[in-house]
Design a protein around this motif. Structure first.
Motif, PDB file in Angstrom:
ATOM      1  N   LYS A   1      -4.423   9.890  -8.910  1.00 32.39           N
ATOM      2  CA  LYS A   1      -4.201   8.769 -10.085  1.00 32.39           C
ATOM      3  C   LYS A   1      -5.276   9.217 -11.197  1.00 32.39           C
ATOM      4  CE  LYS A   1      -4.100   4.113 -10.635  1.00 32.39           C
ATOM      5  NZ  LYS A   1      -4.888   3.693 -11.880  1.00 32.39           N
ATOM      6  N   SER A   2      -6.410   9.439 -10.756  1.00 25.06           N
ATOM      7  CA  SER A   2      -7.312   9.719 -11.944  1.00 25.06           C
ATOM      8  C   SER A   2      -7.001  10.878 -12.921  1.00 25.06           C
ATOM      9  CB  SER A   2      -8.792  10.064 -11.141  1.00 25.06           C
ATOM     10  OG  SER A   2      -9.699  10.627 -12.198  1.00 25.06           O
TER      11      SER A   2
ATOM     12  N   MET B   1       2.933   7.385   0.026  1.00 23.11           N
ATOM     13  CA  MET B   1       1.812   8.230   1.080  1.00 23.11           C
ATOM     14  C   MET B   1       0.912   7.469   1.650  1.00 23.11           C
ATOM     15  SD  MET B   1      -0.047  11.978   1.144  1.00 23.11           S
ATOM     16  CE  MET B   1      -1.599  11.208   0.584  1.00 23.11           C
ATOM     17  N   ARG B   2       0.108   6.813   0.500  1.00 25.37           N
ATOM     18  CA  ARG B   2      -1.001   5.823   0.974  1.00 25.37           C
ATOM     19  C   ARG B   2      -0.523   4.725   1.757  1.00 25.37           C
ATOM     20  NH1 ARG B   2      -3.954   1.729  -2.632  1.00 25.37           N
ATOM     21  NH2 ARG B   2      -1.925   2.017  -3.565  1.00 25.37           N
ATOM     22  N   LYS B   3       0.441   4.097   0.913  1.00 18.56           N
ATOM     23  CA  LYS B   3       1.100   2.705   1.519  1.00 18.56           C
ATOM     24  C   LYS B   3       1.779   3.145   3.024  1.00 18.56           C
ATOM     25  CE  LYS B   3       2.751   0.502  -2.367  1.00 18.56           C
ATOM     26  NZ  LYS B   3       4.040   0.109  -3.445  1.00 18.56           N
ATOM     27  N   ASN B   4       2.281   4.346   3.401  1.00 21.53           N
ATOM     28  CA  ASN B   4       3.023   4.585   4.715  1.00 21.53           C
ATOM     29  C   ASN B   4       1.614   4.881   5.687  1.00 21.53           C
ATOM     30  OD1 ASN B   4       5.475   4.604   4.046  1.00 21.53           O
ATOM     31  ND2 ASN B   4       5.732   6.675   3.691  1.00 21.53           N
ATOM     32  N   ALA B   5       0.592   5.270   4.948  1.00 21.17           N
ATOM     33  CA  ALA B   5      -0.651   5.753   6.034  1.00 21.17           C
ATOM     34  C   ALA B   5      -1.154   4.234   6.431  1.00 21.17           C
ATOM     35  CB  ALA B   5      -1.605   6.393   5.238  1.00 21.17           C
ATOM     36  N   PHE B   6      -1.325   3.315   5.313  1.00 33.26           N
ATOM     37  CA  PHE B   6      -1.624   2.067   5.760  1.00 33.26           C
ATOM     38  C   PHE B   6      -0.997   1.487   6.704  1.00 33.26           C
ATOM     39  CE2 PHE B   6      -4.591   1.267   1.600  1.00 33.26           C
ATOM     40  CZ  PHE B   6      -5.240   2.405   2.070  1.00 33.26           C
ATOM     41  N   LYS B   7       0.495   1.503   6.552  1.00 32.77           N
ATOM     42  CA  LYS B   7       1.451   0.755   7.471  1.00 32.77           C
ATOM     43  C   LYS B   7       1.143   1.249   8.796  1.00 32.77           C
ATOM     44  CE  LYS B   7       6.318  -0.256   7.417  1.00 32.77           C
ATOM     45  NZ  LYS B   7       7.637  -0.298   6.837  1.00 32.77           N
TER      46      LYS B   7
ATOM     47  N   ALA C   1      -7.846   6.554   5.286  1.00 33.46           N
ATOM     48  CA  ALA C   1      -9.102   6.899   4.146  1.00 33.46           C
ATOM     49  C   ALA C   1      -8.660   8.073   3.606  1.00 33.46           C
ATOM     50  CB  ALA C   1     -10.226   6.938   5.187  1.00 33.46           C
ATOM     51  N   GLU C   2      -8.228   8.855   4.179  1.00 34.02           N
ATOM     52  CA  GLU C   2      -7.906  10.524   3.446  1.00 34.02           C
ATOM     53  C   GLU C   2      -6.926   9.991   2.283  1.00 34.02           C
ATOM     54  OE1 GLU C   2      -8.513  14.237   2.735  1.00 34.02           O
ATOM     55  OE2 GLU C   2      -9.804  13.244   3.988  1.00 34.02           O
ATOM     56  N   ALA C   3      -5.742   9.518   2.692  1.00 30.45           N
ATOM     57  CA  ALA C   3      -4.766   9.269   1.926  1.00 30.45           C
ATOM     58  C   ALA C   3      -5.013   8.485   0.674  1.00 30.45           C
ATOM     59  CB  ALA C   3      -3.446   8.183   2.724  1.00 30.45           C
ATOM     60  N   LYS C   4      -5.947   7.424   0.992  1.00 31.44           N
ATOM     61  CA  LYS C   4      -6.703   6.727  -0.326  1.00 31.44           C
ATOM     62  C   LYS C   4      -7.366   7.531  -1.263  1.00 31.44           C
ATOM     63  CE  LYS C   4      -9.341   2.735  -1.476  1.00 31.44           C
ATOM     64  NZ  LYS C   4     -10.285   1.579  -0.788  1.00 31.44           N
ATOM     65  N   GLU C   5      -8.016   8.372  -0.611  1.00 31.14           N
ATOM     66  CA  GLU C   5      -8.888   9.403  -1.636  1.00 31.14           C
ATOM     67  C   GLU C   5      -7.950  10.221  -2.483  1.00 31.14           C
ATOM     68  OE1 GLU C   5     -12.158  11.792   0.266  1.00 31.14           O
ATOM     69  OE2 GLU C   5     -12.502   9.948   1.765  1.00 31.14           O
ATOM     70  N   ILE C   6      -6.972  10.826  -1.836  1.00 31.71           N
ATOM     71  CA  ILE C   6      -5.967  11.658  -2.126  1.00 31.71           C
ATOM     72  C   ILE C   6      -5.262  10.683  -3.437  1.00 31.71           C
ATOM     73  CG2 ILE C   6      -3.676  12.829  -2.068  1.00 31.71           C
ATOM     74  CD1 ILE C   6      -4.629  13.551   0.714  1.00 31.71           C
TER      75      ILE C   6
END
Length: 104
Positions: A27-28, A1-7, A17-22
């Motif tokens: 991960k944590s 999801m994060r990679k797709n948001a960036f791409k 930014a929201e995808a990175k926070e999620i």
């Protein structure tokens, strides 16, 4: 999801930014609970391999049978710590109250 948001939205977009926070939150959480997740994964592997669970949860019963007013028999069954109710059908008799040696 994060990679797709960036791409598809660019690294500076609010969606990215929201995808990175999620991603960081998930991960944590996974890192903090890694031992529990590993135990759950091993339990699934053992169950799929047909291995029996070595200990029963405290207070869990193996099974109990009940009858409703409609005559349908059900059983509460606990398997690998998961309780479920199983429909046994109607008008079941198990020979209780009679001795199988009486009829030849």
């Amino acid at each position: 999801m994060r990679k797709n948001a960036f791409k598809f939205n660019g690294e500076q977009s609010p969606i990215s930014a929201e995808a990175k926070e999620i991603y960081e939150s998930v991960k944590s959480t996974i890192d903090q609970n890694r031992d529990e997740f590993n135990q759950m994964e091993q339990a699934v592997v053992d169950q799929l391999a047909g291995k029996k669970k070595t200990s029963k949860k405290k207070g869990a019963s193996a099974s109990t049978a009940t009858s409703s007013s409609a005559g349908t028999m059900t059983a509460n069954v606990v398997l690998d710590g998961v309780q479920t109710q199983v429909n046994l059908g109607q008008n079941l008799t198990f020979g209780f109250g009679s001795d199988s040696d009486d009829s030849d």
